[in-house]
Design a protein around this motif. Structure first.
Motif, PDB file in Angstrom:
ATOM      1  N   GLY A 186     -13.041 -27.526 -49.518  1.00 23.48           N
ATOM      2  CA  GLY A 186     -12.816 -26.260 -48.823  1.00 23.48           C
ATOM      3  C   GLY A 186     -13.558 -26.284 -47.492  1.00 23.48           C
ATOM      4  N   ASP A 187     -13.210 -25.337 -46.622  1.00 27.03           N
ATOM      5  CA  ASP A 187     -13.914 -25.204 -45.334  1.00 27.03           C
ATOM      6  C   ASP A 187     -13.846 -26.482 -44.505  1.00 27.03           C
ATOM      7  OD1 ASP A 187     -14.571 -22.828 -46.469  1.00 27.03           O
ATOM      8  OD2 ASP A 187     -16.740 -23.110 -46.438  1.00 27.03           O
ATOM      9  N   ALA A 188     -12.756 -27.229 -44.605  1.00 21.78           N
ATOM     10  CA  ALA A 188     -12.700 -28.503 -43.900  1.00 21.78           C
ATOM     11  C   ALA A 188     -12.333 -28.349 -42.425  1.00 21.78           C
ATOM     12  CB  ALA A 188     -11.703 -29.434 -44.586  1.00 21.78           C
ATOM     13  N   LYS A 219     -18.322 -19.518 -53.576  1.00 22.89           N
ATOM     14  CA  LYS A 219     -16.933 -19.795 -53.966  1.00 22.89           C
ATOM     15  C   LYS A 219     -16.507 -21.211 -53.598  1.00 22.89           C
ATOM     16  CE  LYS A 219     -16.033 -16.282 -51.356  1.00 22.89           C
ATOM     17  NZ  LYS A 219     -17.400 -15.775 -51.201  1.00 22.89           N
ATOM     18  N   THR A 220     -16.828 -21.606 -52.378  1.00 24.63           N
ATOM     19  CA  THR A 220     -16.429 -22.935 -51.918  1.00 24.63           C
ATOM     20  C   THR A 220     -17.173 -24.009 -52.720  1.00 24.63           C
ATOM     21  OG1 THR A 220     -15.988 -22.011 -49.750  1.00 24.63           O
ATOM     22  CG2 THR A 220     -16.247 -24.400 -49.861  1.00 24.63           C
ATOM     23  N   THR A 221     -18.426 -23.705 -53.032  1.00 19.92           N
ATOM     24  CA  THR A 221     -19.214 -24.622 -53.862  1.00 19.92           C
ATOM     25  C   THR A 221     -18.631 -24.696 -55.273  1.00 19.92           C
ATOM     26  OG1 THR A 221     -21.143 -23.943 -52.579  1.00 19.92           O
ATOM     27  CG2 THR A 221     -21.564 -25.159 -54.604  1.00 19.92           C
ATOM     28  N   VAL A 237      -7.558 -21.328 -55.485  1.00 20.92           N
ATOM     29  CA  VAL A 237      -7.532 -20.856 -54.107  1.00 20.92           C
ATOM     30  C   VAL A 237      -8.904 -20.285 -53.778  1.00 20.92           C
ATOM     31  CG1 VAL A 237      -6.257 -19.570 -52.397  1.00 20.92           C
ATOM     32  CG2 VAL A 237      -5.164 -20.148 -54.581  1.00 20.92           C
ATOM     33  N   ASP A 238      -9.607 -20.986 -52.923  1.00 17.77           N
ATOM     34  CA  ASP A 238     -10.937 -20.553 -52.498  1.00 17.77           C
ATOM     35  C   ASP A 238     -10.761 -19.588 -51.328  1.00 17.77           C
ATOM     36  OD1 ASP A 238     -13.541 -20.344 -51.541  1.00 17.77           O
ATOM     37  OD2 ASP A 238     -13.501 -22.332 -50.597  1.00 17.77           O
ATOM     38  N   CYS A 239     -11.074 -18.317 -51.559  1.00 19.90           N
ATOM     39  CA  CYS A 239     -10.843 -17.306 -50.519  1.00 19.90           C
ATOM     40  C   CYS A 239     -12.129 -17.019 -49.751  1.00 19.90           C
ATOM     41  CB  CYS A 239     -10.342 -16.017 -51.152  1.00 19.90           C
ATOM     42  SG  CYS A 239      -8.791 -16.234 -52.013  1.00 19.90           S
ATOM     43  N   MET A 262     -19.088 -21.227 -43.090  1.00 23.14           N
ATOM     44  CA  MET A 262     -18.527 -20.155 -43.920  1.00 23.14           C
ATOM     45  C   MET A 262     -17.024 -20.354 -44.000  1.00 23.14           C
ATOM     46  SD  MET A 262     -18.644 -16.987 -41.195  1.00 23.14           S
ATOM     47  CE  MET A 262     -17.473 -15.914 -42.024  1.00 23.14           C
ATOM     48  N   SER A 263     -16.413 -19.782 -45.037  1.00 23.17           N
ATOM     49  CA  SER A 263     -14.965 -19.904 -45.150  1.00 23.17           C
ATOM     50  C   SER A 263     -14.299 -18.928 -44.194  1.00 23.17           C
ATOM     51  CB  SER A 263     -14.516 -19.604 -46.574  1.00 23.17           C
ATOM     52  OG  SER A 263     -15.110 -20.527 -47.455  1.00 23.17           O
ATOM     53  N   VAL A 264     -13.303 -19.403 -43.476  1.00 21.50           N
ATOM     54  CA  VAL A 264     -12.591 -18.533 -42.545  1.00 21.50           C
ATOM     55  C   VAL A 264     -11.104 -18.461 -42.881  1.00 21.50           C
ATOM     56  CG1 VAL A 264     -14.263 -18.878 -40.694  1.00 21.50           C
ATOM     57  CG2 VAL A 264     -12.282 -20.384 -40.835  1.00 21.50           C
TER      58      VAL A 264
END
Ligand SMILES: Nc1nc2c(ncn2[C@@H]2O[C@H](COP(=O)(O)OP(=O)(O)OP(=O)(O)O)[C@@H](O)[C@H]2O)c(=O)[nH]1
Ligand SMILES: [Mg+2]
Length: 682
Positions: A51-53, A24-26, A81-83, A62-64
């Motif tokens: 994302g994931d910054a 997703k973030t990619t 919106v990257d979930c 990983m996305s948190v």
């Protein structure tokens, strides 16, 4: 609505959701690069994505939390919106979903991730959100796409509608055929795919796959069904109209293919969103927005800037809002907007006022929280969504590393839980611990990291204290006598107590049966106080419960007796009496309900038995085909880290709820260890 027809115009909000690590973030990064919002596509592995910054997300790769990023595609404004994919961080997805026009479910051809996919599709189905599936990582595909669809279909209640088929070049997918456009494309790395001639075997595969797609569409379109039966080629516009209509009316889930890391399939995805996904008018209608010349917005996320300012990310569903707009919620004043910001990951940029459909951050709405319906009318707009509380599954006790930070920690907790409503802070009056409850191991780890990184309060953690108690098994009569003669005024109190066990759950009862005034009335409350005092710390080290204490006899001294003396006498009676009453440890037992995919039910059984659990029964989980619900009774101490085992046995999707049931006696080695540990701690 044809390809060139009256697609909804104006700002969109699109969620990227899907199982853990599906890309997703990619994909967000690829979309931002494709729309020109960023110069160059970064990568998760290099830590260069929009994302994931945050430090925590980069650290764990990983996305948190949800990332909002703004782009423009063919003249329309989009916020993507990257979930996060992990179930432990699902709260951010839940808060965002109600307000989006559509979701893109990023998934992989991976059997292990099907239950996670099902969980996410459920959310979308239940909330009536139109969604596409973006079958990612097809650069690694080792099966035919048709087989993959078969594998994924059980996760979806709506039919998956394959919109593209791959073009194979040996073992590698080198391009795709769009079944609606009937055109073939070859993928180019980080560039739009190139049209090529559709020929040979690809052309005949296309015919067959297109027919399957049309058949599915025709299930809800009699006219199309007739055309198919009579072998009439439906006009292209008609096919696009149906694709759009059936997506919006949640009859099908269109499936597109891609490779997010190389930006393949991204342009087709964007075009599908542009032409087929609903816009703000439909979304406002789905939510039941009542538009009466007022601004209405839904708060999707709350965060605090480095300088401590509160930001409320919201989608404006109707009306205009800008600096100075005063918002209310049905319950309270939300505040006056101070700053409207465009969002781009961790960066935000001041901008002019927002129009319907836009997703922006509003500054300084101190009274707003995630999930709130904001409005500007005389009468507040009723809540558009119901905010459900989160059942926690794991806890950790935390303490500021340095005492001087104690006050700061309190303020940090407020911000932390504002940002993440699936965390709960509990102050345990008995153990004097502050306990953070959350959704899993990583969730709590990230929460404590945030305390340190974002709110500058480093903390230490340890497992929270279990609520053990003790009781007695044997009655006794005992004298408690306190006598002191140290010059001047002496102290004298003398009581006889009858101590008796009571059934589980009775608590503590006190009774006085004094006759003939052997203990004067006015001293009796002091005796009870002394008893209660002593019961806080029984012979095993825990609070004593389920016993009856009667004051049955005693004596006093006219000069030396006092409340204090009788209080001491009462305490002595208990301290000396209880060890002779066969004290026994009590541990809290909870009723636990585990939900898991049926394949994992046997494993749950094993986990529960290895943790002294008593299984009460199995059932099919209502409304969840392929899932089970296991009920058991379990000691609190064993529930402590149960979620870690449950998640690892269920590819991350199993979960449970628990509720206190009763206290049970615990003897033997386990009890001895608990008592010894308590002594050592004291
Ligand atoms: N081979 C291949 N790898 C990909 C593709 N897309 C993403 N990846 C890799 O998959 C891993 C996870 O990618 P992310 O974009 O972080 O996935 P995510 O869905 O955002 O992950 P969470 O938010 O943590 O659930 C990274 O190592 C990516 O480089 C793809 O299309 N092909
Ligand atoms: Mg991610």
């Amino acid at each position: 609505m044809g390809q060139n027809g009256s697609a909804p115009k104006g700002p969109r909000c699109i969620a990227l959701v899907g199982p853990f690590q599906s890309g997703k973030t990619t994909l967000l990064e690829a979309i931002l690069a494709r729309t020109g919002a960023i110069q160059r596509q970064g990568s998760v592995d290099a830590g260069t994505t929009v994302g994931d910054a945050s430090k925590e997300a980069r650290g764990h790769k990983m996305s948190v939390e949800a990332t909002f990023a703004t782009g423009n595609f063919m003249g329309d404004n989009y916020v993507f919106v990257d979930c996060p994919g992990s179930i432990e961080f699902i709260h951010d997805m839940r808060s965002v979903l109600p307000a989006v026009d559509a979701a893109v479910v990023v998934c992989e051809a991976d059997e292990k991730k099907v239950p996670q996919l099902q969980l996410i599709l459920r959310e979308l189905e239940d909330q009536n959100i139109p969604h596409f599936l973006y079958l990612n990582k097809i650069d690694k595909a080792d099966k035919r796409v048709r087989e993959t669809i078969k594998l994924l279909q059980p996760a979806s209640r709506l039919p998956l509608l394959l919109r593209q088929i791959p073009i194979w070049n040996g073992d590698i997918i080198s391009g795709f055929v769009d079944l609606a456009l009937e055109r073939a494309y070859v993928y180019k790395e980080h560039a739009p795919s190139e049209i090529v001639e559709l020929k040979g075997e690809d052309a005949s595969r296309e015919k067959e796959a297109r027919f399957t797609m049309l058949e599915t569409l025709a299930d809800h379109d009699d006219q199309l069904m007739e055309q198919l039966l009579e072998d009439i080629e439906p006009p292209r516009d008609k096919v696009f109209d149906d694709l759009s209509k059936e997506l919006r009316e949640r009859m099908v889930v269109p499936v597109l293919l891609g490779v997010a890391t190389r930006s393949n399939g991204v342009l087709r995805l964007l075009k599908a969103l542009r032409h087929e996904a609903p816009g703000i008018a439909e979304t406002a209608q789905r939510l039941g927005v009542d538009v009466k010349n007022e601004a209405v917005a839904l708060v999707l996320k709350t965060f605090h800037t480095a300088h401590g300012g509160k930001m409320s990310v919201a989608r404006l569903l109707a009306g205009q809002a800008g600096d100075g707009t005063t918002f209310n919620t049905p319950e309270r004043e939300a505040g006056r907007v101070s700053g409207v910001f465009k969002l781009m990951g961790q960066h935000f940029e001041k901008r002019a006022q927002a129009s319907p459909g836009e997703t922006v951050a509003f500054g300084k709405l101190d009274g707003a929280k995630t999930g709130d319906t904001l409005s500007t009318g005389k009468q507040a707009h009723p809540s558009l969504i119901e905010v459900m509380p989160y059942a926690p599954v794991l806890a950790t006790a935390v303490q500021a590393k340095e005492r001087k930070d104690d006050v700061k920690l309190g303020a940090a907790f407020t911000k932390l839980t504002e940002e993440d409503p699936s965390l709960t802070i509990v102050h345990d009056a008995e153990s004097h611990e502050v306990v953070i409850w959350g959704q899993g191991e990583m969730h709590l780890r990230v929460a404590t990291e945030r305390l340190a990184d974002r709110f500058a309060v480093p903390v230490t953690t340890r497992p929270p204290t279990v609520g053990y108690r003790e009781t007695i098994r044997k009655p006794i009569n005992i004298r408690g006598r306190h006598k002191k003669q140290s010059g001047g005024h002496g102290q004298f109190g003398d009581v006889v107590l009858e101590i008796k066990p009571l059934p589980r759950g009775s608590g503590f009862q006190f009774e006085e049966r004094i006759t003939g005034g052997v203990v004067p009335r006015n001293y009796i409350p002091a005796v009870e106080e002394g008893v209660i005092d002593a019961l806080k710390h029984g012979p095993l080290g825990f609070t004593v419960v389920d016993l009856h204490v009667a004051l049955i006899d005693g004596s006093y001294h006219t000069v030396d007796s006092s409340d204090m003396a009788f209080r001491t006498a009462g305490r002595i009676g208990i301290v000396e009496g209880l060890p002779q009453c066969q004290p026994v440890l009590l541990e809290p037992i909870h009723e636990v309900e585990i939900v898991c995919p049926s394949e994992a039910t046997a494993k749950m059984n094993a986990i529960l038995s290895s943790r002294r659990g008593q299984i009460l029964g199995f059932d099919a989980r209502e409304g969840w085909p392929g899932w089970d619900l296991v009920r058991a009774q379990m000691a609190e101490a064993e529930i402590g880290d149960l979620i870690i085992e449950v998640r690892s046995a269920t590819a991350g999707v199993g979960s449970f709820t628990f509720k206190f049931d009763h206290m049970a006696e615990l003897t033997g080695r386990t009890a001895d260890q608990i008592i010894a540990a308590r002594r050592a701690a004291e």
